[in-house]
Design an enzyme around this catalytic site. Sequence first.
Site, PDB file in Angstrom:
ATOM      1  N   VAL A  73      50.254 -38.778 -58.273  1.00 22.74           N
ATOM      2  CA  VAL A  73      49.013 -38.943 -59.024  1.00 22.74           C
ATOM      3  C   VAL A  73      48.316 -37.588 -59.095  1.00 22.74           C
ATOM      4  CG1 VAL A  73      46.757 -40.104 -59.088  1.00 22.74           C
ATOM      5  CG2 VAL A  73      48.774 -41.328 -58.234  1.00 22.74           C
ATOM      6  N   GLU A 105      61.731 -42.651 -49.473  1.00 23.88           N
ATOM      7  CA  GLU A 105      61.469 -41.790 -48.330  1.00 23.88           C
ATOM      8  C   GLU A 105      60.047 -41.264 -48.480  1.00 23.88           C
ATOM      9  OE1 GLU A 105      65.806 -41.661 -49.129  1.00 23.88           O
ATOM     10  OE2 GLU A 105      64.161 -40.902 -50.362  1.00 23.88           O
ATOM     11  N   ASN A 110      52.339 -37.466 -44.792  1.00 28.16           N
ATOM     12  CA  ASN A 110      51.660 -37.939 -46.004  1.00 28.16           C
ATOM     13  C   ASN A 110      51.061 -39.318 -45.709  1.00 28.16           C
ATOM     14  OD1 ASN A 110      50.788 -38.683 -48.545  1.00 28.16           O
ATOM     15  ND2 ASN A 110      52.626 -37.951 -49.586  1.00 28.16           N
ATOM     16  N   TYR A 117      52.427 -47.476 -49.187  1.00 29.73           N
ATOM     17  CA  TYR A 117      53.697 -48.187 -49.153  1.00 29.73           C
ATOM     18  C   TYR A 117      53.666 -49.328 -48.138  1.00 29.73           C
ATOM     19  CZ  TYR A 117      55.300 -44.191 -51.870  1.00 29.73           C
ATOM     20  OH  TYR A 117      55.443 -43.230 -52.837  1.00 29.73           O
TER      21      TYR A 117
END
Length: 153
Positions: A73, A105, A110, A117
């Site tokens: 994004v 992955e 992050n 996720y």
Amino acid sequence: MSIFSIKAMTEADLAAVAEVEQVIYEFPWTERNFGDSLRAGYDAHCMWIDHQLAAYLVMMRVVDEYHLLNLSVRADLQGHGYGRHLLQWGIGRAKGAGMDGMLLEVRPSNVAAKTLYETEGFKLIGVRKNYYPAREGREDALVLFKRFQDMGM
């Protein structure tokens, strides 16, 4: 009112996609990486808001699942739900193509992506040691998987 759309990535989009990628990642994909993905027939799409690139994703079909290779994004739009929307759209596309699940992955560092996720039902299934380039050496990758039947589908 904003004009919002998700369209297949084309060669004409590659410069804009690579520009966003360069801004948001220390070790970005190149314009050539994205072009190679298109030429290989990967499922690549761009999200547009008011005719400006907002986000993009690249998925690769592997037998009965999709491998999410890149979901990004634009920096100024992060944290507003666009990544979640595009991920959910990609999951819907994969399910519509008859896929059983989605693999990806993510860097442990992050945190925003990892949280996205996990809240979308992806589960840790493994670790790829020294997978990503890092400022000092290499960083592992967490391997996450979402089986679509877990959603009652």
